[in-house]
Motif scaffolding. Structure first.
Motif, mmCIF file in Angstrom:
data_model
loop_
_atom_site.group_PDB
_atom_site.id
_atom_site.type_symbol
_atom_site.label_atom_id
_atom_site.label_comp_id
_atom_site.label_asym_id
_atom_site.label_seq_id
_atom_site.Cartn_x
_atom_site.Cartn_y
_atom_site.Cartn_z
ATOM 1 N N SER A 1 -42.218 -9.067 -17.820
ATOM 2 C CA SER A 1 -41.216 -10.111 -17.671
ATOM 3 C C SER A 1 -41.947 -11.436 -17.502
ATOM 4 O O SER A 1 -43.032 -11.481 -16.906
ATOM 5 C CB SER A 1 -40.352 -9.808 -16.442
ATOM 6 N N ASP B 1 -30.224 -3.842 -14.370
ATOM 7 C CA ASP B 1 -31.522 -4.472 -14.107
ATOM 8 C C ASP B 1 -31.630 -4.838 -12.630
ATOM 9 O O ASP B 1 -30.774 -5.541 -12.101
ATOM 10 C CB ASP B 1 -31.651 -5.750 -14.943
ATOM 11 N N LYS C 1 -25.279 -11.162 -14.304
ATOM 12 C CA LYS C 1 -24.948 -10.549 -13.004
ATOM 13 C C LYS C 1 -23.522 -10.962 -12.649
ATOM 14 O O LYS C 1 -23.169 -12.141 -12.751
ATOM 15 C CB LYS C 1 -25.939 -11.020 -11.941
ATOM 16 N N HIS D 1 -14.972 -11.235 -13.890
ATOM 17 C CA HIS D 1 -16.221 -11.559 -14.590
ATOM 18 C C HIS D 1 -16.796 -10.312 -15.275
ATOM 19 O O HIS D 1 -17.275 -10.383 -16.408
ATOM 20 C CB HIS D 1 -17.263 -12.097 -13.594
HETATM 21 N N1 NAP Z 1 -37.169 -11.341 -14.609
HETATM 22 C C1 NAP Z 1 -36.883 -12.399 -13.904
HETATM 23 O O1 NAP Z 1 -37.760 -13.165 -13.469
HETATM 24 C C2 NAP Z 1 -35.446 -12.699 -13.596
HETATM 25 C C3 NAP Z 1 -35.087 -13.940 -13.076
HETATM 26 C C4 NAP Z 1 -33.734 -14.199 -12.832
HETATM 27 C C5 NAP Z 1 -32.785 -13.220 -13.104
HETATM 28 N N2 NAP Z 1 -33.178 -11.997 -13.576
HETATM 29 C C6 NAP Z 1 -32.178 -10.930 -13.853
HETATM 30 O O2 NAP Z 1 -31.182 -11.459 -14.717
HETATM 31 C C7 NAP Z 1 -29.896 -11.322 -14.123
HETATM 32 C C8 NAP Z 1 -28.980 -12.456 -14.562
HETATM 33 O O3 NAP Z 1 -29.454 -13.710 -14.130
HETATM 34 P P1 NAP Z 1 -28.758 -14.526 -12.955
HETATM 35 O O4 NAP Z 1 -28.083 -13.559 -12.064
HETATM 36 O O5 NAP Z 1 -29.783 -15.424 -12.369
HETATM 37 O O6 NAP Z 1 -27.761 -15.493 -13.700
HETATM 38 P P2 NAP Z 1 -26.470 -15.305 -14.628
HETATM 39 O O7 NAP Z 1 -26.225 -13.886 -14.954
HETATM 40 O O8 NAP Z 1 -26.669 -16.251 -15.763
HETATM 41 O O9 NAP Z 1 -25.314 -15.866 -13.699
HETATM 42 C C9 NAP Z 1 -24.804 -15.169 -12.608
HETATM 43 C C10 NAP Z 1 -23.653 -15.984 -12.039
HETATM 44 O O10 NAP Z 1 -22.635 -16.129 -13.026
HETATM 45 C C11 NAP Z 1 -21.390 -15.676 -12.511
HETATM 46 N N3 NAP Z 1 -20.675 -14.987 -13.588
HETATM 47 C C12 NAP Z 1 -20.931 -13.755 -14.098
HETATM 48 N N4 NAP Z 1 -20.096 -13.468 -15.098
HETATM 49 C C13 NAP Z 1 -19.277 -14.545 -15.248
HETATM 50 C C14 NAP Z 1 -18.184 -14.834 -16.095
HETATM 51 N N5 NAP Z 1 -17.775 -13.952 -17.020
HETATM 52 N N6 NAP Z 1 -17.581 -16.043 -15.949
HETATM 53 C C15 NAP Z 1 -17.999 -16.943 -15.021
HETATM 54 N N7 NAP Z 1 -19.018 -16.714 -14.169
HETATM 55 C C16 NAP Z 1 -19.651 -15.526 -14.290
HETATM 56 C C17 NAP Z 1 -21.714 -14.746 -11.359
HETATM 57 O O11 NAP Z 1 -20.663 -14.769 -10.409
HETATM 58 P P3 NAP Z 1 -20.143 -13.463 -9.587
HETATM 59 O O12 NAP Z 1 -21.348 -12.690 -9.161
HETATM 60 O O13 NAP Z 1 -19.381 -14.063 -8.464
HETATM 61 O O14 NAP Z 1 -19.254 -12.659 -10.491
HETATM 62 C C18 NAP Z 1 -22.994 -15.361 -10.830
HETATM 63 O O15 NAP Z 1 -22.677 -16.425 -9.953
HETATM 64 C C19 NAP Z 1 -30.230 -11.306 -12.625
HETATM 65 O O16 NAP Z 1 -29.145 -10.841 -11.836
HETATM 66 C C20 NAP Z 1 -31.447 -10.434 -12.607
HETATM 67 O O17 NAP Z 1 -31.106 -9.059 -12.719
HETATM 68 C C21 NAP Z 1 -34.483 -11.734 -13.860
#
Ligand code: NAP
Length: 296
Positions: A150, A58, A254, A260
């Motif tokens: 979204s 994504d 992410k 991770h």
């Molecule tokens: N449509 C929308 O409006 C919208 C909004 C926000 C996000 N998104 C999408 O959703 C994705 C996910 O959301 P997000 O990136 O905000 O938050 P998330 O996936 O909930 O959290 C990402 C964070 O968690 C850490 N992490 C990942 N796997 C882990 C694990 N197994 N243990 C501990 N920590 C871990 C990552 O660290 P490291 O990177 O250091 O591994 C990063 O700091 C985004 O990347 C994006 O593609 C969409």
């Protein structure tokens, strides 16, 4: 796209696309391509995730101002056909002609000829009819296979499906994690009724108005330990759990850190027991009424 024994979410067939199955956990890319981590590490993480079965990637024109799409393009340079690639258009670029241009720019950065799924990033002021017309043109040109939305709440979905062609919407990507369950009241049931899967963003609770540090929450840590899981795996298994026997959520954590990525991919094989689900329900109950859609 998925190995046979792992749980999947089904995308319905459309006029020109067959039904297809996707893994319940994919990969997010927000904050990639911004210099926060080395580009080679971001590329390696996405390729590692692909190797381990998290084949949905994504991204969005917004992330790193196109930088994340460039990283994804490099990660997929010789393996595009292994991925189900999702990108998003800014609402102000979602016009009859501007959406075509925005998509072409995304395709160039992604170094690909097509997206598997193109989403309107959030509701904006351009009439949905125009966006749908552009999405249909992009489909006819072979530049996108499917489209979706979204950050659409129940009323936004009603407006969308009232437009000609709006009922071909493939998914709705919204914030969803154990600490933010507002969509369970009415949005998720209505999407399930229309067989529209959800993509859960921030599944590890790293964002959102109701965001909490669930990865370090004492109850989550101890429940995870009892099951020989990590807190992240517990949260991902919870977010993608079947409801009434049916899976309809694809979580897109992410991760750049190698550990991770492995952790998240291993969550593809975890089925939470009923006791765990009941305990988590008691600790973090879903709201009993409609709440505003949580966003970041
Ligand atoms: N449509 C929308 O409006 C919208 C909004 C926000 C996000 N998104 C999408 O959703 C994705 C996910 O959301 P997000 O990136 O905000 O938050 P998330 O996936 O909930 O959290 C990402 C964070 O968690 C850490 N992490 C990942 N796997 C882990 C694990 N197994 N243990 C501990 N920590 C871990 C990552 O660290 P490291 O990177 O250091 O591994 C990063 O700091 C985004 O990347 C994006 O593609 C969409």
């Amino acid at each position: 796209m998925t190995s046979d024994s792992r749980p999947t979410v089904e995308l319905a067939a459309t006029n020109d696309q067959p039904a297809e199955t996707l893994p319940v956990i994919g990969q997010g890319t927000w904050y990639m391509g911004e210099g926060l981590a080395a580009e080679r590490d971001e590329i390696r993480a996405l390729q590692q995730g692909l190797d381990l079965g998290m084949t949905l990637i994504d991204t969005a024109e917004m992330y790193g101002n196109g930088g994340a799409e460039t990283v994804v393009g490099k990660a997929l340079s010789d393996r595009r056909d292994e991925a189900f690639l999702v990108s998003k258009v800014f609402p102000w670029n979602a016009g009859r002609d501007s959406a075509i241009k925005a998509c072409e720019h995304s395709l160039a950065r992604l170094n690909t000829e097509y997206l598997d799924l193109y989403l309107l990033h959030w509701p904006g002021s351009i009439p949905l009819e125009e966006t749908l017309e552009a999405f249909e043109r992009l489909q006819a040109q072979g530049k996108i296979r499917r489209f979706g939305v979204s950050n659409f709440d129940v009323d936004d979905m009603q407006k969308l499906t009232a437009c000609p062609g709006g009922d071909a919407c493939a998914v709705n990507q919204v914030l969803y994690h154990l600490g933010s369950r507002g969509i369970e009241h009415s949005l998720r049931p209505s999407l399930r009724q229309h067989a529209v899967p959800l993509m859960a963003y921030c599944p590890l609770a790293q964002g959102g108005r109701l965001g909490r540090d669930l990865l370090n929450d004492a109850d989550i840590v101890s429940m995870a330990r009892e099951r020989r899981l990590t807190p992240a795996q517990l949260l991902l298994a919870w977010a993608t759990r079947p409801v009434e026997g049916q899976r309809d959520v694809i979580a897109i954590p992410k991760a750049v850190d190698t550990g991770h990525v492995t952790d998240n991919a291993n969550a593809l094989d975890i089925e939470l027991d009923t006791e765990a689900i009941e305990r988590l329900d008691a600790l973090y109950p879903a709201p009993s009424g409609k709440t505003a859609l949580d966003i970041v």
